[in-house]
Design a protein around this motif. Sequence first.
Motif, PDB file in Angstrom:
ATOM      1  N   TYR A 142      -3.615  -7.431   5.289  1.00 38.81           N
ATOM      2  CA  TYR A 142      -3.827  -7.622   3.853  1.00 38.81           C
ATOM      3  C   TYR A 142      -2.556  -7.610   3.017  1.00 38.81           C
ATOM      4  N   ASP A 143      -1.452  -7.112   3.548  1.00 37.37           N
ATOM      5  CA  ASP A 143      -0.234  -7.057   2.734  1.00 37.37           C
ATOM      6  C   ASP A 143       0.429  -8.429   2.656  1.00 37.37           C
ATOM      7  N   LEU A 144       0.662  -8.908   1.439  1.00 39.62           N
ATOM      8  CA  LEU A 144       1.168 -10.258   1.229  1.00 39.62           C
ATOM      9  C   LEU A 144       2.615 -10.416   1.692  1.00 39.62           C
ATOM     10  N   ILE A 145       3.444  -9.396   1.520  1.00 36.68           N
ATOM     11  CA  ILE A 145       4.837  -9.489   1.955  1.00 36.68           C
ATOM     12  C   ILE A 145       4.916  -9.532   3.477  1.00 36.68           C
ATOM     13  N   LYS A 154       7.144  -2.461   9.357  1.00 38.21           N
ATOM     14  CA  LYS A 154       7.771  -1.334  10.040  1.00 38.21           C
ATOM     15  C   LYS A 154       8.834  -0.665   9.171  1.00 38.21           C
ATOM     16  N   VAL A 155       9.292  -1.370   8.154  1.00 35.94           N
ATOM     17  CA  VAL A 155      10.242  -0.783   7.206  1.00 35.94           C
ATOM     18  C   VAL A 155       9.502   0.058   6.169  1.00 35.94           C
ATOM     19  N   TYR A 156       8.273  -0.340   5.860  1.00 32.81           N
ATOM     20  CA  TYR A 156       7.495   0.269   4.773  1.00 32.81           C
ATOM     21  C   TYR A 156       7.393   1.790   4.866  1.00 32.81           C
ATOM     22  N   PRO A 157       7.017   2.384   6.015  1.00 32.42           N
ATOM     23  CA  PRO A 157       6.890   3.846   6.060  1.00 32.42           C
ATOM     24  C   PRO A 157       8.186   4.573   5.731  1.00 32.42           C
ATOM     25  N   PHE A 158       9.317   4.017   6.163  1.00 30.19           N
ATOM     26  CA  PHE A 158      10.611   4.638   5.879  1.00 30.19           C
ATOM     27  C   PHE A 158      10.945   4.534   4.389  1.00 30.19           C
ATOM     28  N   ALA A 159      10.614   3.384   3.796  1.00 31.52           N
ATOM     29  CA  ALA A 159      10.837   3.215   2.362  1.00 31.52           C
ATOM     30  C   ALA A 159       9.953   4.176   1.571  1.00 31.52           C
ATOM     31  N   GLU A 160       8.707   4.351   2.020  1.00 30.30           N
ATOM     32  CA  GLU A 160       7.796   5.266   1.357  1.00 30.30           C
ATOM     33  C   GLU A 160       8.306   6.700   1.432  1.00 30.30           C
ATOM     34  N   LEU A 161       8.840   7.091   2.588  1.00 26.03           N
ATOM     35  CA  LEU A 161       9.392   8.435   2.752  1.00 26.03           C
ATOM     36  C   LEU A 161      10.619   8.624   1.863  1.00 26.03           C
ATOM     37  N   ALA A 162      11.452   7.589   1.756  1.00 26.96           N
ATOM     38  CA  ALA A 162      12.635   7.667   0.906  1.00 26.96           C
ATOM     39  C   ALA A 162      12.244   7.846  -0.563  1.00 26.96           C
ATOM     40  N   ILE A 163      11.200   7.134  -0.994  1.00 25.01           N
ATOM     41  CA  ILE A 163      10.706   7.280  -2.370  1.00 25.01           C
ATOM     42  C   ILE A 163      10.209   8.709  -2.594  1.00 25.01           C
ATOM     43  N   ALA A 164       9.469   9.238  -1.614  1.00 23.85           N
ATOM     44  CA  ALA A 164       8.937  10.597  -1.723  1.00 23.85           C
ATOM     45  C   ALA A 164      10.063  11.613  -1.881  1.00 23.85           C
ATOM     46  N   LEU A 165      11.087  11.476  -1.072  1.00 25.67           N
ATOM     47  CA  LEU A 165      12.216  12.401  -1.146  1.00 25.67           C
ATOM     48  C   LEU A 165      12.970  12.241  -2.461  1.00 25.67           C
ATOM     49  N   PHE A 182       8.565  -1.657  -7.236  1.00 26.34           N
ATOM     50  CA  PHE A 182       8.394  -2.868  -6.418  1.00 26.34           C
ATOM     51  C   PHE A 182       7.270  -2.707  -5.402  1.00 26.34           C
ATOM     52  N   ILE A 183       7.305  -1.594  -4.657  1.00 28.46           N
ATOM     53  CA  ILE A 183       6.295  -1.372  -3.621  1.00 28.46           C
ATOM     54  C   ILE A 183       4.911  -1.181  -4.243  1.00 28.46           C
ATOM     55  N   GLY A 184       4.860  -0.462  -5.365  1.00 27.52           N
ATOM     56  CA  GLY A 184       3.575  -0.236  -6.021  1.00 27.52           C
ATOM     57  C   GLY A 184       2.942  -1.519  -6.534  1.00 27.52           C
ATOM     58  N   VAL A 185       3.746  -2.361  -7.188  1.00 27.64           N
ATOM     59  CA  VAL A 185       3.218  -3.616  -7.740  1.00 27.64           C
ATOM     60  C   VAL A 185       2.798  -4.566  -6.621  1.00 27.64           C
ATOM     61  N   SER A 186       3.664  -4.764  -5.638  1.00 32.54           N
ATOM     62  CA  SER A 186       3.337  -5.692  -4.546  1.00 32.54           C
ATOM     63  C   SER A 186       2.139  -5.195  -3.745  1.00 32.54           C
ATOM     64  N   GLY A 187       2.080  -3.881  -3.514  1.00 32.31           N
ATOM     65  CA  GLY A 187       0.952  -3.322  -2.777  1.00 32.31           C
ATOM     66  C   GLY A 187      -0.345  -3.443  -3.549  1.00 32.31           C
ATOM     67  N   GLY A 188      -0.290  -3.189  -4.859  1.00 27.68           N
ATOM     68  CA  GLY A 188      -1.482  -3.303  -5.688  1.00 27.68           C
ATOM     69  C   GLY A 188      -2.022  -4.718  -5.710  1.00 27.68           C
ATOM     70  N   ASN A 223      -1.311   2.613  -5.321  1.00 24.44           N
ATOM     71  CA  ASN A 223      -0.229   1.688  -5.649  1.00 24.44           C
ATOM     72  C   ASN A 223       0.029   1.634  -7.152  1.00 24.44           C
ATOM     73  N   ALA A 224      -1.041   1.711  -7.940  1.00 23.87           N
ATOM     74  CA  ALA A 224      -0.885   1.675  -9.394  1.00 23.87           C
ATOM     75  C   ALA A 224      -0.103   2.891  -9.892  1.00 23.87           C
ATOM     76  N   ILE A 225      -0.426   4.075  -9.356  1.00 24.96           N
ATOM     77  CA  ILE A 225       0.285   5.293  -9.746  1.00 24.96           C
ATOM     78  C   ILE A 225       1.748   5.216  -9.325  1.00 24.96           C
ATOM     79  N   MET A 226       1.999   4.675  -8.114  1.00 25.86           N
ATOM     80  CA  MET A 226       3.372   4.542  -7.638  1.00 25.86           C
ATOM     81  C   MET A 226       4.168   3.620  -8.568  1.00 25.86           C
TER      82      MET A 226
END
Length: 262
Positions: A142-145, A154-165, A182-188, A223-226
């Motif tokens: 379902y992810d358009l990117i 495979k990059v996404y989980p690492f990017a998500e962890l970096a955002i969290a930190l 970027f991730i929130g808008v594209s994911g939404g 995704n909207a909250i992000m």
Amino acid sequence: MNSTTLEKVKVYRMSTPEHECPWGLKTINLLNEKGIEFEDNKLTSREEVDDFKAKHHVETTPQIFSGDERIGGYTDLAEKLDVEAEGADYSYTPVIAVFSSAGLMALATTMGLTGFMGFSLSLLATLKLMDIESFAEGFKKYDLITKRIKPYAKVYPFAELAIALGFLSGVAPLVTGITSLFIGVSGGISVFKAVYIDKLALNCACVGGNSKAPLGIISFAENAIMALMGGALIYSAATGEVESAKVKEIEPAAVVRLQDAR
């Protein structure tokens, strides 16, 4: 109703490289269980699915026909055969566990909404990294990117962890904000298209590739909250209002400080 009344049965179901419709599989399993012969017509592209829906004035697939009579979808078929239709195989337990734990952690550290999002994204990233291959397999449906750039999954989980930190530490707020937005808008957009436009019945890869959490309003809200928090962080960084988020040390209530009496 006796199943022998169904003749020249034809099934039209979505079966694309990206998505195998679970309701279509339930339909053919039911027909096989009842010993009913049928013609299995797979709609193997988004264009075929859209053309079929337009031609027959229907909103969903699968669609089952008996001769010239349109029976309807899987639930309609089960009703016609006088059997109990199977429900969706979904579970919200992983979602509840993640966000409840994150909420308690944010409360314990008095970090508020920023802490809640930081802890939530950390936990979600951990679940994805536990089996990154399964996550990527579910995410690409379902992810358009990812549909255009496969390594993105495979990059996404690492990017998500970096955002969290970034949320938790306050380090590099502008980079954190831009990435989060970027991730929130594209994911939404991806979730909205899959669920509300393409009307796909999918499991959400947000809590790991093997989860049974449904793709829908929770995924869209995450995704909207992000995106909103990313935008807020960008604004704060641009206006110089960002203060590093630090976890405060909380002394146990039972500890009493003794001061010299002077």
